[in-house]
Design a protein around this motif. Structure first.
Motif, PDB file in Angstrom:
ATOM      1  N   PRO B  32       5.314  24.034  52.605  1.00 20.72           N
ATOM      2  CA  PRO B  32       4.946  23.302  53.814  1.00 20.72           C
ATOM      3  C   PRO B  32       5.136  24.139  55.072  1.00 20.72           C
ATOM      4  CG  PRO B  32       7.128  22.638  53.078  1.00 20.72           C
ATOM      5  CD  PRO B  32       6.621  23.621  52.062  1.00 20.72           C
ATOM      6  N   GLY B  33       4.461  23.703  56.140  1.00 17.29           N
ATOM      7  CA  GLY B  33       4.717  24.288  57.454  1.00 17.29           C
ATOM      8  C   GLY B  33       3.802  25.429  57.830  1.00 17.29           C
ATOM      9  N   ILE B  67     -11.317  20.086  54.185  1.00 16.95           N
ATOM     10  CA  ILE B  67      -9.935  19.844  53.735  1.00 16.95           C
ATOM     11  C   ILE B  67      -9.715  18.343  53.703  1.00 16.95           C
ATOM     12  CG2 ILE B  67      -7.494  20.165  54.261  1.00 16.95           C
ATOM     13  CD1 ILE B  67      -8.175  22.787  55.628  1.00 16.95           C
ATOM     14  N   SER B  69      -6.914  16.721  52.351  1.00 20.97           N
ATOM     15  CA  SER B  69      -5.522  16.256  52.354  1.00 20.97           C
ATOM     16  C   SER B  69      -4.574  17.436  52.426  1.00 20.97           C
ATOM     17  CB  SER B  69      -5.223  15.481  51.059  1.00 20.97           C
ATOM     18  OG  SER B  69      -5.343  16.362  49.945  1.00 20.97           O
ATOM     19  N   GLY B  70      -3.298  17.133  52.586  1.00 22.72           N
ATOM     20  CA  GLY B  70      -2.274  18.167  52.506  1.00 22.72           C
ATOM     21  C   GLY B  70      -2.057  18.949  53.781  1.00 22.72           C
ATOM     22  N   VAL B  71      -2.849  18.651  54.813  1.00 24.14           N
ATOM     23  CA  VAL B  71      -2.677  19.332  56.097  1.00 24.14           C
ATOM     24  C   VAL B  71      -2.560  18.253  57.176  1.00 24.14           C
ATOM     25  CG1 VAL B  71      -3.724  20.892  57.780  1.00 24.14           C
ATOM     26  CG2 VAL B  71      -3.960  21.345  55.325  1.00 24.14           C
ATOM     27  N   PHE B  72      -1.551  18.364  57.999  1.00 27.15           N
ATOM     28  CA  PHE B  72      -1.339  17.368  59.053  1.00 27.15           C
ATOM     29  C   PHE B  72      -1.060  18.096  60.352  1.00 27.15           C
ATOM     30  CE2 PHE B  72       1.581  14.307  61.261  1.00 27.15           C
ATOM     31  CZ  PHE B  72       0.621  13.327  61.506  1.00 27.15           C
ATOM     32  N   GLU B  73      -1.827  17.736  61.362  1.00 25.82           N
ATOM     33  CA  GLU B  73      -1.685  18.389  62.666  1.00 25.82           C
ATOM     34  C   GLU B  73      -1.695  19.906  62.515  1.00 25.82           C
ATOM     35  OE1 GLU B  73       1.769  16.494  64.422  1.00 25.82           O
ATOM     36  OE2 GLU B  73       0.595  14.696  64.897  1.00 25.82           O
ATOM     37  N   ARG B  75      -0.955  21.844  59.985  1.00 21.85           N
ATOM     38  CA  ARG B  75       0.024  22.544  59.142  1.00 21.85           C
ATOM     39  C   ARG B  75       0.062  21.928  57.743  1.00 21.85           C
ATOM     40  NH1 ARG B  75       2.947  26.403  61.336  1.00 21.85           N
ATOM     41  NH2 ARG B  75       2.610  26.597  63.568  1.00 21.85           N
ATOM     42  N   THR B  76       0.317  22.765  56.761  1.00 17.76           N
ATOM     43  CA  THR B  76       0.465  22.251  55.398  1.00 17.76           C
ATOM     44  C   THR B  76       1.715  21.383  55.327  1.00 17.76           C
ATOM     45  OG1 THR B  76       1.738  24.192  54.741  1.00 17.76           O
ATOM     46  CG2 THR B  76      -0.629  24.280  54.367  1.00 17.76           C
ATOM     47  N   THR B  77       1.612  20.302  54.553  1.00 16.34           N
ATOM     48  CA  THR B  77       2.739  19.372  54.459  1.00 16.34           C
ATOM     49  C   THR B  77       3.511  19.515  53.155  1.00 16.34           C
ATOM     50  OG1 THR B  77       1.332  17.714  53.446  1.00 16.34           O
ATOM     51  CG2 THR B  77       1.532  17.642  55.853  1.00 16.34           C
ATOM     52  N   GLY B  78       3.051  20.400  52.277  1.00 17.32           N
ATOM     53  CA  GLY B  78       3.713  20.526  50.980  1.00 17.32           C
ATOM     54  C   GLY B  78       3.113  19.597  49.941  1.00 17.32           C
ATOM     55  N   THR B  79       2.226  18.715  50.359  1.00 14.67           N
ATOM     56  CA  THR B  79       1.552  17.816  49.409  1.00 14.67           C
ATOM     57  C   THR B  79       0.204  18.442  49.033  1.00 14.67           C
ATOM     58  OG1 THR B  79       0.522  16.543  51.192  1.00 14.67           O
ATOM     59  CG2 THR B  79       2.711  15.837  50.477  1.00 14.67           C
TER      60      THR B  79
ATOM     61  N   GLN C 350       9.403  25.793  46.230  1.00 15.62           N
ATOM     62  CA  GLN C 350       8.412  25.441  47.247  1.00 15.62           C
ATOM     63  C   GLN C 350       8.983  25.427  48.661  1.00 15.62           C
ATOM     64  OE1 GLN C 350       6.859  21.412  47.147  1.00 15.62           O
ATOM     65  NE2 GLN C 350       4.941  22.014  48.094  1.00 15.62           N
TER      66      GLN C 350
ATOM     67  N   GLY D  16      -4.236  13.373  48.307  1.00 14.10           N
ATOM     68  CA  GLY D  16      -4.656  12.447  49.336  1.00 14.10           C
ATOM     69  C   GLY D  16      -3.556  11.663  50.003  1.00 14.10           C
ATOM     70  N   GLU D  17      -3.742  11.448  51.288  1.00 14.01           N
ATOM     71  CA  GLU D  17      -2.809  10.663  52.068  1.00 14.01           C
ATOM     72  C   GLU D  17      -3.476   9.366  52.491  1.00 14.01           C
ATOM     73  OE1 GLU D  17      -1.290  14.352  51.616  1.00 14.01           O
ATOM     74  OE2 GLU D  17      -2.915  14.188  53.048  1.00 14.01           O
ATOM     75  N   TYR D 115      10.423  18.432  53.257  1.00 12.82           N
ATOM     76  CA  TYR D 115       9.323  19.299  53.672  1.00 12.82           C
ATOM     77  C   TYR D 115       9.416  19.760  55.127  1.00 12.82           C
ATOM     78  CZ  TYR D 115       7.125  17.510  49.389  1.00 12.82           C
ATOM     79  OH  TYR D 115       6.840  17.172  48.082  1.00 12.82           O
ATOM     80  N   ILE D 117       8.170  18.345  57.505  1.00 11.53           N
ATOM     81  CA  ILE D 117       6.941  17.896  58.134  1.00 11.53           C
ATOM     82  C   ILE D 117       6.410  16.765  57.266  1.00 11.53           C
ATOM     83  CG2 ILE D 117       5.615  19.639  56.861  1.00 11.53           C
ATOM     84  CD1 ILE D 117       3.546  19.694  59.037  1.00 11.53           C
TER      85      ILE D 117
END
Lengths: 384, 384, 384, 384
Positions: B32-33, B67, B69-73, B75-79, C350, D16-17, D115, D117
């Motif tokens: 993440p991050g 993309i 999923s998995g990116v928020f604002e 940055r990668t979220t680790g999901t 991770q 997915g979120e 995470y 984040i």
């Protein structure tokens, strides 16, 4: 899954260091009901074991295998097969020096940096001794593949250093200490090896392996391809630096018309694919070739560094193979067998119910068919 | 784990056919991050995409990645990161004939026999179109490896059919449509390709890939070796028939004194190992070479069989690369990146606490050190 | 990965039948550098071994463990740890009858139908004897978790048949043969067991396990959740029929205001979550409860069928635990330890670089804080 | 294998979120040749979707599934099936507050700590919205299990908070919004739910799932047991805190004579095992029960901490299920289907060739046989 387990369904989990109490493995996922004895495994181990000729290491490794589980009244039960090989000839004193120095070409430096600790005796876990485990597990796989599908897996030494030895007959392979498929070259190779051993240096080798009677359809694209798994298994053998399937690197200079294997109802006309198309077996022979680097343990002086990072030199005495490739043939066979059995099981897991009405074409068209077709094509070209 | 998932911790699960609604993948396990945008991925996809010169296929594949999923604002979220590429230029009519015939060199026959059904349009799942997914996932891996460890992964075309093109500079690679590392040969290659295209035939290629700044210690022997996983990943690329690490097949004719890389406090003197010893990275450049077979889709007439098993001939028209190897460079880079990031994570999972007091030696000794040592060795030999 | 391997990174591969030559396992992925001796493992095995009181089986199983690999000069090397336990008291004659009949409640029938063959002696692979392997592997995990994170994993028998024994002190657990956390009930339990044994019947049990000092952040949602893996590991123990985390089945009748654990800067006010939220550890105690069915091997007559499918009856004599749950405490602890170490490694793979600026709140608010808050809340309600 | 992939051979990789562009999954390893349409999946999704009654959330989630790959001309091809569900009703404004506070009972705090984040909108990845993906993948599994083996998988709500609702008929389940198997209790449950909703609180639930017609022999002991995988799959569902197989926790107070299921040529007399013995299916109904905690998102005030670690309170408004267990029935069915199909494939991979001459006994003896045997036993006891 950690790095000591191999396979998706037919799984081999290996353990053991060169000079610890024992090496061994757990073979899990073997189909039940197959006759299996320690002797079945021992014959393969004996093909790999040291001391069979003057051209290989003189270390004594009896490599006696014990079956600890998974076999009942002479048959596999489908439960994990524990295999144990006790270490017997561990002359640890030979290896004292390695404790302080990193041998060039060996994994001393990398194990040390990775783990911060290592069993340096005889190379410990990095030792090619571990390959006995592969041969033992491979013997189980080979037997099942042969009994269930008639698959025959055989290898031979195709080059010993600069000496290329083309394939002649399978019969030849078992009659000489080099695993070459042409006995006429044996005296030449013996002379070569004697010179090499005397010089204190070592040489590389090429080993070819062939699996016959592999059914069409094995392999799980797009990542779990049959050839991808073969490449993985082969490259995981100590000292292997290259893997080819079928035409291998020769395909670079081939034209499309040369490389792609034409099909006829009588069979494929060529086998540049090495029995794999799109990651799935074609029914043709699966052909693999590997490059094995020269032994790193040599008597000649080499520059290195010690554990303090200071400059040093090293000569490796002890009892080493001047060409590790010689004993690699049974290992490569085992690794191919392990790849194939895993894909045999994976294939039927997903596709056991598939009924394909299209006929399967023979692996290889008869020679007269091939010649007739070539002649016809040449005539056509002449006309044009 | 089924065949469409790659990796142990940094996992790519791929889906999609050439002429279905979309291709894509799920990238799971990304730390993440990390800043990540669609543009970061798009630049790599654009390097692979068709239509960039007259020497590659003229199919229109915009390969616009979304993309999911998995990116928020930013940055990668680790999901899991869902990546989607819609198919846009699916001229299914070009492929009608393939429904009934098995193209030599393609996986038509093997898919058919394995599954009893196949999406034949454009090769369906066996199409090299799937490699776009690899490039997209590889872009994520590349970015993390570079930001976290300064790793640089670059490839180049080292041979185009019989035309061997030795490495000159990395700068050259980006300035020509062939990915060769020497721009002076470009006119020659263009003429070669024009002749080839006109002839209706195709040719093979060699691609080399190099990863710089890989830390010492990555790889999980004895099966999960770094080079075993590289071999797996590379051999899983469509049309690849051979993989080499470091000296590769050349090691067969090398002596031990030539092959094994001597070590000094100033660095390794050579890199025949290709940056991997005992399955663990040495800190030197990881060097890989692959052989890519000639395109199987050619205009010239080829013998084959149809779905009833009867004899037939086929010519493949449509818009095909005369050398698929040309566009393979970004794919090979991606596959190396995916191997490395997986081992980066696997290594620190087990060994994050290791403190090794031994200094790490530099990847490569400076040229003057190497020359001085060679001169000294030569002088010593003269005396002896 | 086949069914005899447990874990993603810290992997245990088990083998062995009750009356074969040996049982054992390979523990792969253990971090290097940890002090480890056979004694460290033996102490845990001795807690599980039979014959320690009259309330458990009187079979003699010395369960002496031998470390075959992976440890060098008293420290783990990061390579696979081979563990071997020879079978010593294999009275095969006791089991002759099982060869022909399927014991109700046992896996005789299912193994037979699945594999078409089985080692019936002592239950063979289905025997709870295999749990010794789990305890051995778990001992390695426990040690690392304690040394690296201060984690303490302890279990106790919370119910012996109808006798519910609430937790009093951890000290009590080690001082009695039942692993109950309240020594005052021991005489009562002894009387109960004596009656039970005499009646020829058996009873079930509940075992609770608690892990303290687990850091926040372990677990890999959405499938690889910490609690999902705990459930898997626990349910894989022989005879377990139910698993609870935290409040478990009690949550059905709880209100949201009762169940969800409020948070304060001084810590969580309750622990209904059992230390896991969203599949990730919270930093609170991880609390697990399992149900163990009554021993199926009983002296009383039971209806069954034989291998020909004909009606039959069976009484099982031999030396069986009247309540297998009694010896299950060390096993459950081991399975929790194996889950936790695997997730410890997966997490840092991770997320090793994550820097979270938010403070971590304490596992549990002090009792006085909890009481003060409750009093305040009650007062507020009175006013309202 | 990372945490977002489920299964060994029939693999589901989810992404997915809650409030991202889309959720979806890749279903890999599905046998080829099965008829499959989006509609087949949609019917299952519609059973789970919100807004079907006033007792569940009023969020609008149309959950329209698109098949992106793996299906050709209406049949599965054996290649990965990409499934996509676009998010449509993402009112992000409802969730602004969660960005700063950790909701008790939710995974806000654990995701954040793990995470560093998180996508807080609607819970992001931790949202139960992901379970739509499970239902979609499960629909594929269910269909294959039914067509290939006649397996029927059905669930029902067995308790809604304190209201226990025993099973009456399967027909009842589909006719009410609670999935209870007895329609007579519906008015009572509606009144209960209205009171609950009004109170601002929430409650837990119990869901039972049953799989009928499962063949004997599925499961891979000793770790990959069928019940271990069921426990894993079930516990991975959001809000599940307990899993039982067969008699479950009731086995603690059962005697061996009560619990172990006697066998007769006419069938098993009872099913305390829940269809699994030694980790292998017996041929009886596989019965599973799960505990679902009360919804954590409630209107009532709760203590918590904010991102700076300071004390705070929170009330969760928005459109939440007062009992998430109500919509859990289709999810639990899906997870059982995914477990079973994976083991169906794993079983035949290893054991496709097994020929067991012993007859398989029926799942359940007819009621009159059971009664006759009980009467005979009672008579015998009277005599004694």
């Amino acid at each position: 899954m950690s790095g000591s387990t191999l396979g998706t369904l037919f799984c081999v989990t290996s353990f053991g260091e060169s000079h610890g109490p024992a090496i061994g493995c757990v073979v899990d996922g073997c189909p039940p009901g197959m006759a299996l004895s320690a002797e079945d495994i021992q014959v393969e181990l004996d093909r790999r074991k040291p001391g069979t000729s003057r051209h290989v290491t003189q270390r004594r490794e009896d490599d006696i295998v014990e079956i600890l589980s998974g076999v009942f009244e002479g048959r596999t039960t489908g439960t994990p097969i524990g295999l144990l090989i006790r270490n017997v000839d561990a002359r640890s004193k030979d290896y004292g020096k390695i404790a302080e120095l990193f041998r060039p070409g060996h994994a001393d430096y990398t194990y040390w940096q990775k783990y911060g600790i290592r069993d340096y005796r005889g190379g410990g876990r990095q030792s090619a001794r571990e390959t006995a485990v592969r041969v033992a597990a491979g013997a189980v796989a080979k037997k099942w593949l042969h009994e269930r599908y008639g698959i025959v897996i055989r290898g031979y030494l195709a080059a010993l250093g600069p000496n290329v030895v083309p394939f002649k007959t399978w019969e030849a392979v078992h009659g000489n200490p080099f695993f070459v498929a042409d006995e006429s070259v044996v005296p030449e190779l013996e002379a070569f090896m004697d010179r090499l051993r005397k010089s204190g240096d070592s040489c590389g080798a090429r080993v070819n392996v062939v699996a016959q009677n592999v059914p069409v359809g094995w392999g799980e694209p797009v990542y779990g391809k049959l050839d991808a798994d073969i490449a993985y298994n082969m490259m995981s053998i100590n000292a292997v630096k290259g893997v080819e399937i079928g035409a291998g690197f020769e395909c670079i200079t081939q034209k499309g018309t040369e490389h792609s294997d034409e099909m006829t109802p009588e069979g494929f006309l060529t086998n540049n694919a090495g029995g794999v198309l799109g990651g799935i077996s074609t029914g043709q022979d699966v052909t693999v070739s590997i490059a094995i680097k020269p032994t790193s343990s040599i008597r000649l002086t080499r520059r290195t560094v010690d554990k303090q990072g200071a400059s040093a030199t090293i000569e490796t005495h002890g009892r080493h193979d001047p060409c590790v490739g010689i004993r690699a043939t049974p290992i490569a066979e085992a690794m191919l067998a392990l790849t194939l059995i895993d894909h045999a099981l994976r294939h039927r897991a997903q596709n056991a119910d598939v009924v394909c009405t299209t006929p399967r074409i023979p692996a290889q068209a008869p020679q007269d068919v091939i010649e007739r077709l070539r002649a016809a094509a040449a005539a056509e070209n002449d006309e044009a």
